[in-house]
Design a protein around this motif. Structure first.
Motif, PDB file in Angstrom:
ATOM      1  N   ALA A   7       0.830  -1.205   0.000  1.00 51.39           N
ATOM      2  CA  ALA A   7       0.000   0.000   0.000  1.00 51.39           C
ATOM      3  C   ALA A   7       0.866   1.259   0.000  1.00 51.39           C
ATOM      4  CB  ALA A   7      -0.934   0.000   1.207  1.00 51.39           C
ATOM      5  N   LYS A   8       1.913   1.275   0.800  1.00 53.06           N
ATOM      6  CA  LYS A   8       2.807   2.440   0.844  1.00 53.06           C
ATOM      7  C   LYS A   8       3.508   2.639  -0.489  1.00 53.06           C
ATOM      8  CE  LYS A   8       3.796   2.585   5.773  1.00 53.06           C
ATOM      9  NZ  LYS A   8       4.840   2.491   6.801  1.00 53.06           N
ATOM     10  N   ASN A   9       3.951   1.545  -1.101  1.00 59.59           N
ATOM     11  CA  ASN A   9       4.595   1.643  -2.404  1.00 59.59           C
ATOM     12  C   ASN A   9       3.626   2.148  -3.471  1.00 59.59           C
ATOM     13  OD1 ASN A   9       6.983   0.758  -1.329  1.00 59.59           O
ATOM     14  ND2 ASN A   9       6.822  -1.313  -2.131  1.00 59.59           N
ATOM     15  N   ARG A  14       1.659   6.433  -7.127  1.00 59.54           N
ATOM     16  CA  ARG A  14       0.618   7.374  -7.584  1.00 59.54           C
ATOM     17  C   ARG A  14       1.054   8.818  -7.369  1.00 59.54           C
ATOM     18  NH1 ARG A  14      -1.774   6.344 -11.434  1.00 59.54           N
ATOM     19  NH2 ARG A  14      -2.955   8.198 -10.990  1.00 59.54           N
ATOM     20  N   ARG A  15       1.703   9.096  -6.246  1.00 61.25           N
ATOM     21  CA  ARG A  15       2.176  10.448  -5.958  1.00 61.25           C
ATOM     22  C   ARG A  15       3.199  10.881  -7.015  1.00 61.25           C
ATOM     23  NH1 ARG A  15       4.143  10.223  -0.628  1.00 61.25           N
ATOM     24  NH2 ARG A  15       2.008  10.502   0.032  1.00 61.25           N
ATOM     25  N   THR A  16       4.122   9.996  -7.338  1.00 56.09           N
ATOM     26  CA  THR A  16       5.132  10.303  -8.350  1.00 56.09           C
ATOM     27  C   THR A  16       4.479  10.537  -9.708  1.00 56.09           C
ATOM     28  OG1 THR A  16       6.757   8.967  -7.164  1.00 56.09           O
ATOM     29  CG2 THR A  16       7.246   9.469  -9.457  1.00 56.09           C
ATOM     30  N   MET A  17       3.530   9.674 -10.069  1.00 53.85           N
ATOM     31  CA  MET A  17       2.819   9.835 -11.342  1.00 53.85           C
ATOM     32  C   MET A  17       2.109  11.188 -11.393  1.00 53.85           C
ATOM     33  SD  MET A  17       2.982   7.217 -13.504  1.00 53.85           S
ATOM     34  CE  MET A  17       1.464   7.289 -14.424  1.00 53.85           C
ATOM     35  N   ARG A  39       5.996   6.964 -16.371  1.00 52.62           N
ATOM     36  CA  ARG A  39       5.545   5.677 -15.831  1.00 52.62           C
ATOM     37  C   ARG A  39       6.732   4.824 -15.388  1.00 52.62           C
ATOM     38  NH1 ARG A  39       1.217   3.632 -19.131  1.00 52.62           N
ATOM     39  NH2 ARG A  39      -0.102   4.596 -17.601  1.00 52.62           N
ATOM     40  N   HIS A  40       7.824   4.871 -16.136  1.00 45.60           N
ATOM     41  CA  HIS A  40       9.006   4.089 -15.777  1.00 45.60           C
ATOM     42  C   HIS A  40       9.659   4.616 -14.503  1.00 45.60           C
ATOM     43  CE1 HIS A  40       8.738   1.837 -19.465  1.00 45.60           C
ATOM     44  NE2 HIS A  40       8.599   2.957 -20.117  1.00 45.60           N
TER      45      HIS A  40
END
Length: 47
Positions: A7-9, A14-17, A39-40
């Motif tokens: 879940a943390k990952n 999602r935050r990075t995206m 995405r990568h």
């Protein structure tokens, strides 16, 4: 694998995206990325 870790990952992914997705194409270019790279880059945080 630990469900909490997954879940943390996922949240990190999602935050990075979202953060990279909100940058303009010019800003991405300035840091050496393209929209295709987002995405990568985000997937690295999900591993």
């Amino acid at each position: 694998m630990n469900p909490i870790r997954i879940a943390k990952n996922w949240i990190s992914y999602r935050r990075t995206m979202n953060e990279l997705g909100n940058l303009s194409s010019q800003a991405l270019s300035d840091i050496g990325l393209t929209r295709y790279d987002i995405r990568h880059i985000a997937a690295r945080s999900f591993r």
